[in-house]
Design a protein around this motif. Structure first.
Motif, PDB file in Angstrom:
ATOM      1  N   ARG A  24     -16.336  58.992  57.768  1.00 38.66           N
ATOM      2  CA  ARG A  24     -16.810  57.617  57.632  1.00 38.66           C
ATOM      3  C   ARG A  24     -18.313  57.567  57.436  1.00 38.66           C
ATOM      4  O   ARG A  24     -19.046  58.434  57.909  1.00 38.66           O
TER       5      ARG A  24
ATOM      6  N   ILE B 165     -14.083  47.782  61.909  1.00 40.39           N
ATOM      7  CA  ILE B 165     -13.206  48.646  61.121  1.00 40.39           C
ATOM      8  C   ILE B 165     -13.099  50.064  61.669  1.00 40.39           C
ATOM      9  O   ILE B 165     -12.472  50.915  61.045  1.00 40.39           O
TER      10      ILE B 165
ATOM     11  N   LEU C 289     -17.526  52.656  57.209  1.00 38.03           N
ATOM     12  CA  LEU C 289     -16.712  52.597  56.002  1.00 38.03           C
ATOM     13  C   LEU C 289     -16.065  53.955  55.739  1.00 38.03           C
ATOM     14  O   LEU C 289     -16.743  54.986  55.762  1.00 38.03           O
TER      15      LEU C 289
ATOM     16  N   THR D  32     -12.024  56.580  49.867  1.00 37.40           N
ATOM     17  CA  THR D  32     -11.101  55.479  49.636  1.00 37.40           C
ATOM     18  C   THR D  32     -11.853  54.239  49.165  1.00 37.40           C
ATOM     19  O   THR D  32     -13.076  54.158  49.277  1.00 37.40           O
TER      20      THR D  32
ATOM     21  N   THR E 184     -12.466  50.343  49.789  1.00 35.23           N
ATOM     22  CA  THR E 184     -12.388  49.242  50.751  1.00 35.23           C
ATOM     23  C   THR E 184     -12.668  47.950  50.002  1.00 35.23           C
ATOM     24  O   THR E 184     -13.699  47.833  49.341  1.00 35.23           O
TER      25      THR E 184
ATOM     26  N   LEU F  70     -16.969  50.335  48.166  1.00 37.17           N
ATOM     27  CA  LEU F  70     -16.778  48.990  48.686  1.00 37.17           C
ATOM     28  C   LEU F  70     -16.735  48.011  47.523  1.00 37.17           C
ATOM     29  O   LEU F  70     -17.709  47.891  46.772  1.00 37.17           O
TER      30      LEU F  70
ATOM     31  N   ALA G  84      -6.601  49.505  47.179  1.00 41.36           N
ATOM     32  CA  ALA G  84      -7.508  49.553  48.330  1.00 41.36           C
ATOM     33  C   ALA G  84      -6.756  49.955  49.590  1.00 41.36           C
ATOM     34  O   ALA G  84      -5.749  49.333  49.943  1.00 41.36           O
TER      35      ALA G  84
ATOM     36  N   LEU H 185      -8.090  49.868  52.550  1.00 40.50           N
ATOM     37  CA  LEU H 185      -8.559  48.991  53.622  1.00 40.50           C
ATOM     38  C   LEU H 185      -8.993  47.672  52.997  1.00 40.50           C
ATOM     39  O   LEU H 185      -9.806  47.644  52.073  1.00 40.50           O
ATOM     40  N   LYS H 186      -8.417  46.575  53.498  1.00 50.24           N
ATOM     41  CA  LYS H 186      -8.758  45.245  53.004  1.00 50.24           C
ATOM     42  C   LYS H 186      -9.355  44.427  54.150  1.00 50.24           C
ATOM     43  O   LYS H 186      -8.754  44.312  55.216  1.00 50.24           O
TER      44      LYS H 186
ATOM     45  N   VAL I  96     -10.008  42.655  59.711  1.00 46.58           N
ATOM     46  CA  VAL I  96      -9.132  43.521  58.932  1.00 46.58           C
ATOM     47  C   VAL I  96      -7.909  42.730  58.491  1.00 46.58           C
ATOM     48  O   VAL I  96      -7.189  42.169  59.314  1.00 46.58           O
TER      49      VAL I  96
ATOM     50  N   SER J  89      -4.619  47.527  56.478  1.00 55.14           N
ATOM     51  CA  SER J  89      -5.187  48.874  56.506  1.00 55.14           C
ATOM     52  C   SER J  89      -4.092  49.929  56.537  1.00 55.14           C
ATOM     53  O   SER J  89      -3.189  49.873  57.360  1.00 55.14           O
TER      54      SER J  89
END
Length: 219
Positions: free
Chosen positions: A28, A40, A44, A48, A50, A163, A174, A176-177, A202, A205
């Protein structure tokens, strides 16, 4: 061939101007912004996409971008901002902060997606932001979902957090939303602690188990 040569020249320029970050095993990108990291799971996720949905017209997405530019300066890494509607306003940012920013100014969403494809292939940036908040919905609907899946495949092998800022949910790949739940007025913007009032939740995810375990560790 001429277009290919231009792309090669641009990649060489990026490699010279923005040296590759040192290899890291971190999963992250810790921003140091409590309203973001805590919501989260400590930053981030790398590798991936996000998606941060900003449904309100004054939700604070521009302030978030400013804060992330400062984070890049503070932690000495390079940030790429792909500006889908040429709307980013650097006024108020210190010139030394901007030395850590690559600002790609686009006039339409299709250009932004092409720029993201190039920058993610290059792999120089720990954080790539694609700002599509001000692009028209009818323009965004023309972006094939296959484009987002291609970008996800590019980023998943990189120590990069991607992002995407949108007005409504649209990036199917995505992992993670998030939703930016703010409706600011002029009075809010004028307060000194306006940024700390940002509320991010969130929405969905595929990393949920990791988020939960990290939050449990903190508590």
């Amino acid at each position: 061939m001429a277009a290919s040569a231009k792309i090669i020249d641009l990649r060489n320029l990026l490699a010279e101007r923005f040296p590759h970050p040192s290899c890291t095993t971190a999963k992250r990108l810790i921003t140091g912004l409590p309203f973001l990291d805590d919501s989260i799971g400590r930053g981030l996720p790398h590798g991936t996409i996000t998606e941060l949905i900003s449904p309100g017209t004054s939700a604070g997405s521009a302030s978030l971008i400013h804060a992330l530019v400062h984070c890049a300066y503070r932690d000495n890494y390079f940030l790429a901002l792909i500006d889908g509607r040429d709307s980013f306003d650097p006024c108020g940012l210190d010139n030394t902060w901007l030395q850590h920013l690559l600002w790609v100014r686009c006039s339409k969403a299709s250009e932004a997606v092409k720029a993201a494809d190039l920058l993610l292939r290059d792999g120089n940036f720990p954080l790539v932001i694609i700002d599509l908040v001000l692009n028209a919905p009818e323009e965004l609907r023309k972006i094939p979902q296959t484009n987002w899946y291609r970008l996800q495949r590019l980023v998943e092998v990189l120590p990069t957090a991607c992002l995407v800022l949108t007005r409504y949910e649209m990036v199917s790949s995505a992992q993670l939303k998030l939703v930016l739940e703010n409706f600011w007025d002029l009075e809010t913007f004028e307060t000194e602690d306006a940024l700390s009032r940002l509320r991010i939740v969130v929405k969905r995810s595929h990393l949920q188990s990791e988020v939960k375990s990290q939050k449990s560790a903190v508590s």
